[in-house]
Motif scaffolding. Sequence first.
Motif, short mmCIF file in Angstrom:
data_model
loop_
_atom_site.label_atom_id
_atom_site.label_comp_id
_atom_site.label_asym_id
_atom_site.label_seq_id
_atom_site.Cartn_x
_atom_site.Cartn_y
_atom_site.Cartn_z
N THR A 151 0.74 -1.31 -0.11
CA THR A 151 0.10 -0.06 0.14
C THR A 151 0.84 1.03 0.17
O THR A 151 2.02 1.38 0.78
CB THR A 151 -0.99 -0.06 1.26
OG1 THR A 151 -0.12 -0.24 2.37
CG2 THR A 151 -1.98 -1.03 1.13
N TYR A 152 0.43 2.36 -0.61
CA TYR A 152 1.41 3.48 -0.91
C TYR A 152 0.48 4.78 -1.06
O TYR A 152 -0.46 4.94 -1.73
CB TYR A 152 1.96 3.19 -2.46
CG TYR A 152 2.87 4.17 -2.88
CD1 TYR A 152 3.16 5.42 -2.48
CD2 TYR A 152 4.04 3.72 -3.64
CE1 TYR A 152 3.98 6.48 -2.85
CE2 TYR A 152 5.06 4.52 -4.04
CZ TYR A 152 5.12 6.22 -3.72
OH TYR A 152 5.85 6.75 -4.21
N TRP A 153 0.59 5.59 -0.09
CA TRP A 153 0.16 6.84 0.14
C TRP A 153 0.77 7.99 -0.58
O TRP A 153 1.86 8.18 -0.39
CB TRP A 153 -0.24 7.00 1.55
CG TRP A 153 -1.16 8.46 1.79
CD1 TRP A 153 -2.28 8.38 2.07
CD2 TRP A 153 -0.66 9.58 1.75
NE1 TRP A 153 -2.98 9.57 2.51
CE2 TRP A 153 -1.95 10.67 2.34
CE3 TRP A 153 0.31 10.44 1.66
CZ2 TRP A 153 -2.12 11.83 2.19
CZ3 TRP A 153 0.46 11.89 1.89
CH2 TRP A 153 -0.77 12.41 2.15
N ALA A 154 0.31 8.69 -1.49
CA ALA A 154 0.85 9.66 -2.31
C ALA A 154 -0.04 10.63 -2.85
O ALA A 154 -1.12 10.14 -3.26
CB ALA A 154 1.87 9.21 -3.29
N GLU A 155 0.13 11.84 -3.23
CA GLU A 155 -0.63 13.02 -3.91
C GLU A 155 -0.42 12.41 -5.32
O GLU A 155 0.71 11.88 -5.82
CB GLU A 155 0.01 14.25 -3.64
CG GLU A 155 -0.64 15.52 -4.41
CD GLU A 155 0.19 16.75 -4.29
OE1 GLU A 155 -0.66 17.68 -4.94
OE2 GLU A 155 1.04 16.65 -3.62
N LEU A 156 -1.77 12.51 -6.07
CA LEU A 156 -1.54 12.54 -7.35
C LEU A 156 -1.37 13.77 -8.06
O LEU A 156 -2.24 14.51 -8.12
CB LEU A 156 -2.96 11.74 -7.88
CG LEU A 156 -3.31 11.33 -9.24
CD1 LEU A 156 -2.24 10.45 -9.87
CD2 LEU A 156 -4.85 11.20 -9.55
N ASN A 157 -0.20 14.06 -8.61
CA ASN A 157 0.02 15.37 -9.20
C ASN A 157 -0.89 15.50 -10.32
O ASN A 157 -1.23 14.53 -10.97
CB ASN A 157 1.69 15.10 -9.49
CG ASN A 157 2.05 16.64 -10.34
OD1 ASN A 157 1.73 16.74 -11.31
ND2 ASN A 157 2.70 17.22 -9.17
N GLY A 158 -1.13 17.00 -10.81
CA GLY A 158 -2.00 17.25 -11.81
C GLY A 158 -1.33 16.86 -13.03
O GLY A 158 -2.17 16.81 -14.20
N ASN A 159 -0.10 16.72 -13.31
CA ASN A 159 0.58 15.99 -14.57
C ASN A 159 -0.27 14.88 -14.87
O ASN A 159 -0.19 14.56 -16.26
CB ASN A 159 1.85 16.33 -14.54
CG ASN A 159 2.47 17.45 -14.47
OD1 ASN A 159 1.83 18.54 -15.17
ND2 ASN A 159 3.57 17.90 -14.14
N ALA A 160 -0.27 14.06 -14.01
CA ALA A 160 -0.84 12.59 -14.09
C ALA A 160 -2.16 12.50 -14.02
O ALA A 160 -2.91 11.93 -14.76
CB ALA A 160 -0.01 11.56 -13.05
#
Length: 541
Positions: free
Chosen positions: A53-62
């Motif tokens: 499991t991996y918590w991360a912001e989804l950047n706008g470029n993606a």
Amino acid sequence: MQNNLKALTVLFFLLLFFALIVGCSDNGTSSEETEQETELKDPSEVGYPESLTYWAELNGNAAQTAQTLNDVRAYQVMEETTGTTIEFKHPSGEGTDITEQFNLMLASGKLPDMIEYNWRTVPKGPDNAIEDGTIIRLNEIIEDYAPNLNQYLNENPEVKKTVTTDEGNIYTFPFIRGDEKLMVFMGMIIRQDWLDTLDLDTPTTIAEWEEVLKAFKTGDPNGNGEQDEVPLLVQPDDFKNIGPFVGAYGIHAQFYNDNGTVKYGSIQPEFKEFLTTMNRWYEEGLLDADFAAMDGKLVDAKVTNDQLGSLFGYTGGGIGRFTGLMEDHPTFELSATPHPALEEGGIAATAQKAFPHEGYHSVAISGQAENPEEIAKWLDFAYSEEGHMLFNFGVEGESYEMIDGYPTYTEEITNNPDGLPMSNALGKYIRANYGGPMIQDVRYVEQYLDLPAQKEAIEIWEETAENNINMPPITMNSDESDEFNSIMSDLDTYYDETVIRFIMGDEPLDNFDEFVATLEGMGINRAIELQQAALDRYMAR
């Protein structure tokens, strides 16, 4: 008989006493058990994990094309290669929203295996996060199970210094800018076609800037017969955190490193000179009247309405983006300007320049992760040659081709058939254009910045600021962090409001000494002391 009974009674209580001691020892952790708990697996026996499991912001470029990072081709190929399935958990929103959700996640006590965040800036600092079990120390983990990252850090000790705390802990798998050209990406941008129309030279000093801005305001460079031009737009956070125009006065607006001594620029006399200039520009209509309440849509509108003469922005999101938005405008042309100095031939003291690692987009392993060795092996893949190519260039034959030994983006990226801007086309495949646990490759930016004006911008901005006063990525210990954040939370609010009032003329600049006294009363000198202690430790690492 009675003596035997007494003896048995004494024996019983002695046995009970020893049983209690043993029981208490079992409930605690003996040194032998601690060694067993922290004993690491034989690296030869460690494979890739089945799932994480991996918590991360989804950047706008993606986010333009992806619901989660599982939709990004780099992670799809990585899953095929490693066999590891990732469940991504993405917080919504941006900025303070992300911070709030990060804090809520920590408070919940239910942590994923990996957490991507700027751990250098967490409350109480990264050493405390390790001490309280939120994340784990990675020194031995990286040495034994992340050979690619370990080799890079050992070969680049200055980078290793930035990913290590004062107590000697490595705490994240870092995002690393792998070349000097990747560290400069923001500066002042001007309408070159307006300069040409008015027969003006590129400004290099504060005085020359003032003359150019006045000409933009009165000379009708957009040719519509109206005085609707907005000569300059710089937002308050840019003045505060990065220093456009502030560096001309030999200071940074915030904390800076004056030959090993920490100073706070906004209480220096030079800051009053800067504010005086900005106030004059605002009063004369040279600085955008909306500068204090600006958002991206309003900036876009001012540019596309052919009104904005100059702004502080990115090579990609500024020069590249606006050139694309105005491609139907027959004469529209942007160029970078040198960071201005006060005197002809001078050089700005500071401007935007990143360090190889500053904490952003880096991944810590949670203290609740059951298999840190396997997680480290999985994360280390991105630092391998195969992973490096994957996360910087994507999939060969899809997003890039090797041409004369150079990974060259295909038209899927450079001229996307769905009309995606290059930033979003890259976001479908890679993470190099916004960061992640990886080493960014300079060959990515050489192609991302395809316009000559973008390439020239990096050289101009890099050459016209000394940047030797910029604070390195220091860390504070738990007590320092608590005290510093307590001081700065109220102080920053007062600072932000008052600086805007000075520039807009709502607060007379005669009150500058009162402003300084208020900052001192709110604890700025103690905040400087805390920064000094952290800088001293950083320099001694």
